[in-house]
Write an enzyme that holds these catalytic residues in place. Sequence first.
Site, short mmCIF file in Angstrom:
data_model
loop_
_atom_site.label_atom_id
_atom_site.label_comp_id
_atom_site.label_asym_id
_atom_site.label_seq_id
_atom_site.Cartn_x
_atom_site.Cartn_y
_atom_site.Cartn_z
N HIS A 31 40.57 39.38 56.23
CA HIS A 31 41.43 38.45 56.96
C HIS A 31 42.74 39.16 57.23
CE1 HIS A 31 43.22 38.06 53.02
NE2 HIS A 31 42.09 37.58 52.52
N HIS A 34 44.23 41.48 54.54
CA HIS A 34 43.71 42.85 54.49
C HIS A 34 44.31 43.68 55.64
CE1 HIS A 34 40.34 40.57 52.54
NE2 HIS A 34 40.50 41.53 51.67
N GLN A 58 33.07 43.06 38.33
CA GLN A 58 34.23 42.19 38.15
C GLN A 58 33.89 40.71 38.28
OE1 GLN A 58 36.32 44.16 41.60
NE2 GLN A 58 37.14 42.11 41.94
N ASP A 147 47.12 38.96 44.35
CA ASP A 147 46.45 39.21 43.07
C ASP A 147 47.45 39.91 42.15
OD1 ASP A 147 43.71 38.26 43.61
OD2 ASP A 147 43.79 39.78 45.17
N SER A 182 42.95 33.97 51.84
CA SER A 182 41.99 34.40 50.82
C SER A 182 40.61 34.41 51.44
CB SER A 182 42.01 33.39 49.66
OG SER A 182 40.84 33.50 48.89
N ARG A 184 38.11 33.48 50.08
CA ARG A 184 37.41 32.27 49.61
C ARG A 184 37.83 31.02 50.40
NH1 ARG A 184 37.78 35.02 44.31
NH2 ARG A 184 35.66 35.40 43.62
#
Length: 273
Positions: A31, A34, A58, A147, A182, A184
């Site tokens: 997105h 990035h 992870q 993050d 995000s 997500r």
Amino acid sequence: MKIVSTVKELKTLREELKGSVGFVPTMGAMHNGHLSLIRQARIQNDAVIVSIFVNPTQFLPNEDYEKYPRREEADLKICTLSGVDILFMPTKEEMYAKTEPEILAPVNLAYILEGGSRPGHFDGVLRVVLKLFNLARPTNAYFGKKDAQQLYLVQNMVKTLFLNVNIVPCDIVRESDGLALSSRNVFLGKKEREQALSLSIALKNASQAIMKGERDAKNIELIMLDSLKDLRVDYAKALSRDFEAKEKITVKETILLIAAFVGNTRLIDNLWI
Ligand code: PAF
């Protein structure tokens, strides 16, 4: 742009690069967040390497590794258009051997907050980031402040393992209404998308209270929790920027951190105060 999937190919191409190398590690489903990392890498370096690898180590066994959004075609377009030189897209077999040394993140930092809910998550993050650094051998590596704990742990790894790379922290990119970008977010339905705004609103309310003079960390956490009352909150914390609990907030040394579930989707956000 050269697209490679094996360690051997990446090593060969890396040998040919001259000058500074910017590296952006990603798990794809790109997105604008990035994109802003890649843009910064492009401006500041002679060459740019991006990796796309949904890193299995992870994710906890009950997490969304299989469901994690994968959008290869769109990602390739984004990388091509933003001037990436080398795109590394390995398989998990290429990245991991059956037997290899373990990388363990420091327990005091890696088993709180994100690591409290996702024990072992940061072991996997550091493991893959170290491998990727060894392959890309970047001058500069770009990590989003969203993050924040990951960023701090990577900085700590670079410092304590004497790695030869400069970590560049990049600002959080938000939608116009404040929602932090995000991968997500694609899981959010229409109503959940609205509810998700509570995270950035909570951070805004807390920062306004700090600007008005509130310095008690517990009170600031209560202000955040109040704004998040319709969500299932994992944590809402006001900590020092080295992730320690303090009674009093010091401006320019504090980070506000939130993790909350909107429906089944776990979102995080933070604000550096
Ligand atoms: O932030 C991410 O996307 C991942 O944790 C990273 C740094 C690419 C490691 O898999």
